[in-house]
Design an enzyme around this catalytic site. Structure first.
Site, PDB file in Angstrom:
ATOM      1  N   LEU A  63      18.667   9.890  -2.006  1.00 12.51           N
ATOM      2  CA  LEU A  63      19.101   9.982  -0.601  1.00 12.51           C
ATOM      3  C   LEU A  63      18.302  11.031   0.182  1.00 12.51           C
ATOM      4  CD1 LEU A  63      22.987   9.571  -1.005  1.00 12.51           C
ATOM      5  CD2 LEU A  63      21.279   7.816  -0.525  1.00 12.51           C
ATOM      6  N   PRO A 121       6.715   4.290  22.610  1.00 13.25           N
ATOM      7  CA  PRO A 121       5.405   4.913  22.359  1.00 13.25           C
ATOM      8  C   PRO A 121       4.465   4.007  21.556  1.00 13.25           C
ATOM      9  CG  PRO A 121       7.034   5.805  20.843  1.00 13.25           C
ATOM     10  CD  PRO A 121       7.755   4.803  21.682  1.00 13.25           C
ATOM     11  N   SER A 154      -1.422   7.866  -2.070  1.00  8.41           N
ATOM     12  CA  SER A 154      -0.420   8.114  -3.119  1.00  8.41           C
ATOM     13  C   SER A 154       0.058   6.794  -3.730  1.00  8.41           C
ATOM     14  CB  SER A 154       0.766   8.922  -2.568  1.00  8.41           C
ATOM     15  OG  SER A 154       1.532   8.149  -1.665  1.00  8.41           O
ATOM     16  N   ASP A 212      16.990  11.928  -8.425  1.00  8.29           N
ATOM     17  CA  ASP A 212      15.618  11.953  -7.923  1.00  8.29           C
ATOM     18  C   ASP A 212      14.711  11.401  -9.024  1.00  8.29           C
ATOM     19  OD1 ASP A 212      12.982  12.897  -7.261  1.00  8.29           O
ATOM     20  OD2 ASP A 212      13.918  14.369  -5.919  1.00  8.29           O
ATOM     21  N   ASN A 238       3.490  -5.675   6.064  1.00 10.40           N
ATOM     22  CA  ASN A 238       4.603  -5.027   6.788  1.00 10.40           C
ATOM     23  C   ASN A 238       5.871  -5.872   6.761  1.00 10.40           C
ATOM     24  OD1 ASN A 238       2.182  -3.663   7.883  1.00 10.40           O
ATOM     25  ND2 ASN A 238       3.691  -2.664   9.201  1.00 10.40           N
ATOM     26  N   LEU A 271       7.995   0.825  13.388  1.00 12.43           N
ATOM     27  CA  LEU A 271       7.731   0.226  14.705  1.00 12.43           C
ATOM     28  C   LEU A 271       8.896  -0.604  15.275  1.00 12.43           C
ATOM     29  CD1 LEU A 271       5.503  -0.213  16.951  1.00 12.43           C
ATOM     30  CD2 LEU A 271       5.102  -2.407  15.834  1.00 12.43           C
ATOM     31  N   ASP A 324       0.063  -3.359   0.937  1.00 13.11           N
ATOM     32  CA  ASP A 324      -1.297  -3.793   1.315  1.00 13.11           C
ATOM     33  C   ASP A 324      -2.143  -2.621   1.817  1.00 13.11           C
ATOM     34  OD1 ASP A 324      -0.048  -3.381   3.772  1.00 13.11           O
ATOM     35  OD2 ASP A 324      -0.494  -5.372   4.579  1.00 13.11           O
ATOM     36  N   TYR A 329      -0.273   8.705   2.520  1.00 12.36           N
ATOM     37  CA  TYR A 329       0.702   7.733   2.002  1.00 12.36           C
ATOM     38  C   TYR A 329       0.003   6.671   1.165  1.00 12.36           C
ATOM     39  CZ  TYR A 329       3.404   3.406   1.977  1.00 12.36           C
ATOM     40  OH  TYR A 329       4.012   2.234   1.588  1.00 12.36           O
TER      41      TYR A 329
HETATM   42  P1  NAD Z   1      12.357   3.500   2.809  1.00 13.20           P
HETATM   43  O1  NAD Z   1      11.673   4.762   3.230  1.00 13.20           O
HETATM   44  O2  NAD Z   1      13.200   2.757   3.766  1.00 13.20           O
HETATM   45  O3  NAD Z   1      13.277   3.784   1.524  1.00 13.20           O
HETATM   46  C1  NAD Z   1      12.866   4.601   0.465  1.00 13.20           C
HETATM   47  C2  NAD Z   1      14.090   4.927  -0.388  1.00 13.20           C
HETATM   48  O4  NAD Z   1      13.631   5.688  -1.519  1.00 13.20           O
HETATM   49  C3  NAD Z   1      15.143   5.773   0.315  1.00 13.20           C
HETATM   50  O5  NAD Z   1      16.433   5.273   0.042  1.00 13.20           O
HETATM   51  C4  NAD Z   1      14.965   7.153  -0.291  1.00 13.20           C
HETATM   52  O6  NAD Z   1      16.152   7.923  -0.328  1.00 13.20           O
HETATM   53  C5  NAD Z   1      14.486   6.807  -1.689  1.00 13.20           C
HETATM   54  N1  NAD Z   1      13.707   7.895  -2.289  1.00 13.20           N
HETATM   55  C6  NAD Z   1      12.671   8.560  -1.744  1.00 13.20           C
HETATM   56  N2  NAD Z   1      12.234   9.511  -2.585  1.00 13.20           N
HETATM   57  C7  NAD Z   1      12.994   9.404  -3.707  1.00 13.20           C
HETATM   58  C8  NAD Z   1      13.009  10.113  -4.937  1.00 13.20           C
HETATM   59  N3  NAD Z   1      12.155  11.109  -5.181  1.00 13.20           N
HETATM   60  N4  NAD Z   1      13.928   9.759  -5.858  1.00 13.20           N
HETATM   61  C9  NAD Z   1      14.818   8.746  -5.616  1.00 13.20           C
HETATM   62  N5  NAD Z   1      14.840   8.066  -4.464  1.00 13.20           N
HETATM   63  C10 NAD Z   1      13.941   8.386  -3.513  1.00 13.20           C
HETATM   64  O7  NAD Z   1      11.189   2.599   2.241  1.00 13.20           O
HETATM   65  P2  NAD Z   1      10.993   1.000   2.324  1.00 13.20           P
HETATM   66  O8  NAD Z   1      10.371   0.664   3.608  1.00 13.20           O
HETATM   67  O9  NAD Z   1      12.248   0.346   1.893  1.00 13.20           O
HETATM   68  O10 NAD Z   1       9.892   0.800   1.195  1.00 13.20           O
HETATM   69  C11 NAD Z   1      10.265   0.584  -0.159  1.00 13.20           C
HETATM   70  C12 NAD Z   1       9.002   0.430  -0.988  1.00 13.20           C
HETATM   71  O11 NAD Z   1       8.239  -0.671  -0.493  1.00 13.20           O
HETATM   72  C13 NAD Z   1       8.081   1.646  -0.913  1.00 13.20           C
HETATM   73  O12 NAD Z   1       7.561   1.856  -2.192  1.00 13.20           O
HETATM   74  C14 NAD Z   1       6.984   1.228   0.052  1.00 13.20           C
HETATM   75  O13 NAD Z   1       5.771   1.865  -0.276  1.00 13.20           O
HETATM   76  C15 NAD Z   1       6.905  -0.266  -0.194  1.00 13.20           C
HETATM   77  N6  NAD Z   1       6.461  -1.103   0.938  1.00 13.20           N
HETATM   78  C16 NAD Z   1       7.066  -1.003   2.152  1.00 13.20           C
HETATM   79  C17 NAD Z   1       6.673  -1.852   3.186  1.00 13.20           C
HETATM   80  C18 NAD Z   1       7.331  -1.809   4.543  1.00 13.20           C
HETATM   81  O14 NAD Z   1       6.903  -2.515   5.449  1.00 13.20           O
HETATM   82  N7  NAD Z   1       8.386  -1.037   4.736  1.00 13.20           N
HETATM   83  C19 NAD Z   1       5.660  -2.777   2.963  1.00 13.20           C
HETATM   84  C20 NAD Z   1       5.055  -2.846   1.714  1.00 13.20           C
HETATM   85  C21 NAD Z   1       5.471  -2.008   0.703  1.00 13.20           C
HETATM   86  O1  TDX Z   2       5.884   4.733  17.404  1.00 10.81           O
HETATM   87  C1  TDX Z   2       5.052   3.959  16.880  1.00 10.81           C
HETATM   88  N1  TDX Z   2       4.090   3.394  17.665  1.00 10.81           N
HETATM   89  C2  TDX Z   2       3.118   2.565  17.179  1.00 10.81           C
HETATM   90  O2  TDX Z   2       2.267   2.093  17.935  1.00 10.81           O
HETATM   91  C3  TDX Z   2       5.064   3.634  15.485  1.00 10.81           C
HETATM   92  C4  TDX Z   2       6.108   4.231  14.573  1.00 10.81           C
HETATM   93  C5  TDX Z   2       4.089   2.793  15.018  1.00 10.81           C
HETATM   94  N2  TDX Z   2       3.127   2.289  15.817  1.00 10.81           N
HETATM   95  C6  TDX Z   2       2.103   1.396  15.252  1.00 10.81           C
HETATM   96  C7  TDX Z   2       1.374   1.952  14.048  1.00 10.81           C
HETATM   97  C8  TDX Z   2       1.074   0.714  13.239  1.00 10.81           C
HETATM   98  O3  TDX Z   2      -0.130   0.133  13.680  1.00 10.81           O
HETATM   99  O4  TDX Z   2       2.789   0.238  14.783  1.00 10.81           O
HETATM  100  C9  TDX Z   2       2.231  -0.239  13.546  1.00 10.81           C
HETATM  101  C10 TDX Z   2       3.309  -0.250  12.492  1.00 10.81           C
HETATM  102  O5  TDX Z   2       3.644   1.108  12.217  1.00 10.81           O
HETATM  103  P1  TDX Z   2       4.721   1.522  11.107  1.00 10.81           P
HETATM  104  O6  TDX Z   2       6.005   0.833  11.407  1.00 10.81           O
HETATM  105  O7  TDX Z   2       4.699   3.007  10.994  1.00 10.81           O
HETATM  106  O8  TDX Z   2       4.144   0.812   9.804  1.00 10.81           O
HETATM  107  P2  TDX Z   2       2.706   0.910   9.077  1.00 10.81           P
HETATM  108  O9  TDX Z   2       2.045   2.194   9.337  1.00 10.81           O
HETATM  109  O10 TDX Z   2       1.964  -0.363   9.388  1.00 10.81           O
HETATM  110  O11 TDX Z   2       3.192   0.895   7.529  1.00 10.81           O
HETATM  111  C11 TDX Z   2       4.240   0.006   7.109  1.00 10.81           C
HETATM  112  O12 TDX Z   2       3.730  -1.093   6.410  1.00 10.81           O
HETATM  113  C12 TDX Z   2       3.185  -0.866   5.144  1.00 10.81           C
HETATM  114  C13 TDX Z   2       5.259   0.749   6.242  1.00 10.81           C
HETATM  115  O13 TDX Z   2       5.753   1.878   6.928  1.00 10.81           O
HETATM  116  C14 TDX Z   2       4.657   1.158   4.916  1.00 10.81           C
HETATM  117  O14 TDX Z   2       5.641   1.762   4.096  1.00 10.81           O
HETATM  118  C15 TDX Z   2       4.112  -0.092   4.248  1.00 10.81           C
HETATM  119  O15 TDX Z   2       3.438   0.267   3.067  1.00 10.81           O
END
Ligand code: NAD
Ligand code: TDX
Length: 331
Positions: free
Chosen positions: A36, A209, A157, A60, A183, A194, A127, A154
């Site tokens: 959390l 923004p 890592s 964790d 995404n 976004l 991706d 990010y």
């Molecule tokens: P998120 O940030 O919404 O959720 C991450 C969760 O991990 C949270 O509940 C947080 O409390 C938990 N967490 C973080 N650090 C932790 C730790 N040290 N120990 C235990 N729990 C921990 O992320 P998301 O958008 O749901 O993404 C999930 C996974 O999918 C990530 O690995 C991300 O890289 C990957 N991913 C996300 C997207 C996207 O568009 N959101 C796309 C491709 C891949």
């Molecule tokens: O305020 C904003 N304004 C804006 O223009 C934010 C938050 C984002 N953006 C742009 C940046 C990116 O081009 O929108 C696009 C999407 O941004 P995010 O929602 O931050 O996503 P992105 O950086 O593309 O990464 C997401 O997709 C891949 C997830 O956050 C990652 O966890 C995943 O791995």
């Protein structure tokens, strides 16, 4: 697959995955491990808390002792690792926790998988490990063999964690699979990303923004389609393999923002162009041919339907995101 561990299940995709799995495999027990962070929201999982086939543990993934304790207690059939620091902008401001959670946390889980003989470890990757593509080459897509070429702390890592998984597979025969998705959008996404951020701001007539000119392209996939793909990989994917997930749904950020404004009947004058994200990736575009051919996966939700559903969900679940805005979700 009787007992699975989902890490990061109080977050966006992990939470959706838990709901998806319970519907698809009601016989399966799920343990959610999540510490959390700011991104984890226990409210998302509240309806499950009294279920006998669900357990939540606040641990964790970098805490080796407690992680191993849970593995010892549970005898997992599979581990699916969603837990991560996931927001690019935060990684630019402070990379440290990204390296700790995303790399070292993955290592702890891999070690536990080896120690307790878990049959599958699935790493949820992104991706973003491939870097970006130029806007003027719409013929180019990321395949599983595209070289890793990361832009942000990010994505670096996440790429490091992927390499660690593959190294464990080669060295220790750890049964890993990796998925790299584009995404996601859908319910329960934290309003820093976004789509939910623009929804929340537009709802209160606050400026939206947009970084740079809003010309960056993302390949949007409805979260349930991602969950379906992960479920297929965990059950039928080949150990040691990487699978790209995406639905050929590329949109500029400006297109997405304008769609949100139109759906909410808000004026485009709310769009505010702000300083660009440092190192901002131009275009992501996934070639999902491998998972389509080998596992029969295909995306079911069209963007028009998925975005309408998602915006409706945010409208109908205002208490969920209001509690985040006022900080009360942390209590
Ligand atoms: P998120 O940030 O919404 O959720 C991450 C969760 O991990 C949270 O509940 C947080 O409390 C938990 N967490 C973080 N650090 C932790 C730790 N040290 N120990 C235990 N729990 C921990 O992320 P998301 O958008 O749901 O993404 C999930 C996974 O999918 C990530 O690995 C991300 O890289 C990957 N991913 C996300 C997207 C996207 O568009 N959101 C796309 C491709 C891949
Ligand atoms: O305020 C904003 N304004 C804006 O223009 C934010 C938050 C984002 N953006 C742009 C940046 C990116 O081009 O929108 C696009 C999407 O941004 P995010 O929602 O931050 O996503 P992105 O950086 O593309 O990464 C997401 O997709 C891949 C997830 O956050 C990652 O966890 C995943 O791995």
């Amino acid at each position: 697959m009787k007992n699975i561990l989902v890490t990061g299940g109080a977050g966006f995709i992990g939470g959706n995955f838990i709901y998806y799995s319970r519907k698809k495999h009601p016989e399966c027990r799920i343990v959610c491990m999540d510490c959390l962070t700011y991104a984890g929201n226990i409210k998302t999982l509240e309806p499950l808390m009294n279920s006998e086939s669900f357990r939540f543990v606040k641990v964790d993934i970098t805490d080796r002792e407690n992680v191993f304790k849970i593995f010892e207690e549970e005898n997992f059939d599979a581990v699916i690792n969603f837990a991560a620091e996931s927001h690019v902008d935060r990684s630019i401001k402070d990379p440290s926790v990204f390296l700790t959670t995303n790399i070292l946390g993955t290592q702890v889980l891999l070690d536990a998988v080896n120690q307790f003989g878990v049959k599958r470890f699935h790493q949820v990757s992104t991706d973003e490990v491939y870097g970006d593509l130029p806007l003027d080459r719409p013929d180019l897509f990321f395949t599983e063999t595209t070289p890793l070429h990361t832009s942000s702390p990010y994505s670096a890592s996440k790429a490091a964690a992927d390499l660690l998984c593959l190294a464990y597979h080669r060295t220790y025969k750890t049964p890993v699979t990796i998925s790299r998705c584009s995404n996601n959008y859908g319910p329960y996404q934290f309003p820093e990303k976004l789509i939910p951020l623009m929804f929340v701001n537009a709802s209160s007539d606050k400026p939206l923004p947009v970084y740079g000119k809003g010309a960056n392209v993302r390949d949007w996939l409805f979260v349930d389609d991602h969950c379906k793909a992960i479920d297929m990989i965990v059950r039928d994917g080949v150990v040691g393999e990487i699978y790209n997930i995406g639905g050929h749904n590329e949109k500029t950020n400006l297109e997405v923002v304008k769609t949100i404004l139109k759906t909410l009947s808000k004026d485009e004058s709310l769009i505010t162009y702000v300083n660009d994200r440092p190192g901002h990736d131009m275009r992501y575009a996934i070639d999902p041919q491998k998972i389509c051919d080998e596992l029969g996966w295909y995306p079911e939700t069209k963007f028009e339907d998925g975005i309408a559903y998602t915006l409706r969900w945010y409208k109908e679940n205002e208490p969920w995101w209001r509690a985040i805005l006022d900080g009360s979700y942390r209590k």
